[in-house]
Enzyme design. Sequence first.
Site, short mmCIF file in Angstrom:
data_model
loop_
_atom_site.label_atom_id
_atom_site.label_comp_id
_atom_site.label_asym_id
_atom_site.label_seq_id
_atom_site.Cartn_x
_atom_site.Cartn_y
_atom_site.Cartn_z
CG ASP A 108 -2.11 -0.86 1.12
OD1 ASP A 108 -2.09 -1.78 0.28
OD2 ASP A 108 -3.08 -0.65 1.88
CG HIS A 159 -4.83 2.78 -0.79
ND1 HIS A 159 -5.88 2.19 -0.10
CD2 HIS A 159 -3.85 2.99 0.14
CE1 HIS A 159 -5.54 2.06 1.17
NE2 HIS A 159 -4.32 2.55 1.35
CG HIS A 163 -4.14 6.80 2.94
ND1 HIS A 163 -4.30 6.69 4.31
CD2 HIS A 163 -3.79 5.56 2.51
CE1 HIS A 163 -4.06 5.47 4.70
NE2 HIS A 163 -3.75 4.74 3.62
CG HIS A 255 2.03 0.30 4.41
ND1 HIS A 255 1.77 -0.58 5.45
CD2 HIS A 255 0.89 1.01 4.20
CE1 HIS A 255 0.52 -0.41 5.86
NE2 HIS A 255 -0.03 0.55 5.12
#
Length: 288
Positions: A108, A159, A163, A255
Amino acid sequence: MVVGVAVVVVVLAAVVSALVAPGGGSSGTAAAATTGKAKNAKNAEESDSGKDGKDGKDGGKGGKGGHSKAPHKPSSKPTTSAPPVAPVPVDIVHAAEIPGKAVNITIDDGPDPVWTPKVLAVLTKHHVHATFCMIGPQAKAHPDLVRRIVAEGHRLCDHTVSHDESMDHKPVAYQQKEILDALAMIEEASGNAPVQYYRAPGGAFTPASRQLAAQHGMRPLGWNVDTKDFSRPGVGTIVATVKSEIGNGPTILFHDGGGDRSQTVAALDQSLTWLAQQHYAFSFPKVR
């Protein structure tokens, strides 16, 4: 004299007949019918325009869906254009595409010019493919990395733009902009490669956001193992989390963006080694 009277009577009858015929009773009936149809059509349109839909509570992460009213337009006119791809299920997926003992590696918050290449190198070393959940502006800023990710056989995931982990408490229009703007950025950066998943920041899904993503061919994507590598707890701790939580399910969260990901790179390497030793296969999350 009698003949003259008769002629006058005939002429008068002809004149009266000519005056009455054009406006006869049938004309009045037609006008009334037309007026009635117009009223019925107007009532039907008003009845349709009074209907609106509402989002319910999400059954996933506990976030509440926003409430929005459908546009007041006749039902014969679509309010949105047709989705560009075939829709997928709206439920949040965790399962792997391949049966049996398998895991899904998800990455991510990138792409990042420093850490994404290092993550890609680890994945290549282990012959593993992953799903990269990208922030829209990051993808736009680094299209070379996005295209490399696609070229190396990995998959793309939306995504959002910013965020925002509280987006499940924001209006549906805001959620839509976050998702679709990021989708456009990722598609452009990748050269229109398919974006097959949508992951809400912090799991902040709503019924509306899941439906929107699914209509655009993006399966809502959850996770089972949160390595918490984002907080940099130490390489050993990250690996220990993978080992202890893998029983929760197959989808593991790492991540490559958001800061120093050196611990992630090392922990990912060790985790992939251990997973292979435990005879796990590596898969992608199900799309359909």
